[in-house]
Design a protein around this motif. Sequence first.
Motif, PDB file in Angstrom:
ATOM      1  N   GLY A   1      28.064  37.912  43.484  1.00  0.00           N
ATOM      2  CA  GLY A   1      29.259  38.012  42.830  1.00  0.00           C
ATOM      3  C   GLY A   1      30.306  37.233  43.146  1.00  0.00           C
ATOM      4  O   GLY A   1      30.591  36.848  42.279  1.00  0.00           O
TER       5      GLY A   1
ATOM      6  N   VAL B   1      30.739  46.888  38.453  1.00  0.00           N
ATOM      7  CA  VAL B   1      29.878  46.006  38.281  1.00  0.00           C
ATOM      8  C   VAL B   1      28.637  46.816  36.822  1.00  0.00           C
ATOM      9  O   VAL B   1      28.407  45.988  36.315  1.00  0.00           O
ATOM     10  CB  VAL B   1      28.797  45.801  39.433  1.00  0.00           C
TER      11      VAL B   1
ATOM     12  N   PHE C   1      34.962  42.505  42.541  1.00  0.00           N
ATOM     13  CA  PHE C   1      33.501  43.341  42.342  1.00  0.00           C
ATOM     14  C   PHE C   1      33.944  44.851  43.189  1.00  0.00           C
ATOM     15  O   PHE C   1      33.884  44.632  44.310  1.00  0.00           O
ATOM     16  CB  PHE C   1      32.791  43.162  42.437  1.00  0.00           C
TER      17      PHE C   1
ATOM     18  N   TYR D   1      34.273  41.434  47.276  1.00  0.00           N
ATOM     19  CA  TYR D   1      32.949  42.183  46.732  1.00  0.00           C
ATOM     20  C   TYR D   1      33.712  43.704  47.754  1.00  0.00           C
ATOM     21  O   TYR D   1      33.586  43.632  48.920  1.00  0.00           O
ATOM     22  CB  TYR D   1      31.575  41.587  47.203  1.00  0.00           C
TER      23      TYR D   1
END
Length: 241
Positions: free
Chosen positions: A93, A56, A80, A101
């Motif tokens: 996200g 990110v 992510f 994530y």
Amino acid sequence: MSQPRILLVDDEKAIRKLLQTVLAKEGYTDVDSVGSAEEAIEACRSKIYDLVILDVMLPGKSGFEAAPFIRETTDAPILFLTARSTDLDKLTGFAIGGDDYIVKPFNPLEVIARLKVHLRRTAGISPPLLARKPGGQEIYDFGYFSVDATAKELTVDGKFVDCPAQVFQLLLFLCRHPNRVFPKEELYERVWGGSAVNDDNTVMVHIHRIRERIERNPAKPEFLLTVRGMGYKLVRREGEK
């Protein structure tokens, strides 16, 4: 069976090297590694990936900013990878197209485990992409019609069909996201690059123009369907050649 192709995006070389080493030990050797969002976007425009691991916090565009551009060219799972761990960050996200994530610091084996889950989930999905050849050719085949993104050509029932630029861009966007429902407001934003608040008819007019070209009977569409109260989706009819 061919190796899954993975794109690894992180500005920290040490993390990229660590993950590439672990991936290689698990048999994943077809891995491209880049250090910025801009490089990731360009990579996804030139190659087909089965999965994207996306940091990110990147220089220039963030991973959150890059994700919508990556989603324009691929439906591959996006994982992510970030130190941002709040619930809002996670919800953001997922809202912009992420599939998982993972918070830093992370266990590399956890990354591998989640990667395997997503690759198994998508293994049976065959996107309507005929080929992305070394020269960058990108062709989407829906049986009765096909779209050559590189040559900007629409072929219907074996014949070339004239297609105005904006109609073609909308069709291409839908080809790149088959079987997904898009509200007309989102289509306008993604294809025309602005808000549809004061332009309610543009998308509907262009949907009609697409149907006139790709449907056997535009009044009874088989491919470009209206999902009542939700928007439009382009479906792939398997087995039609």
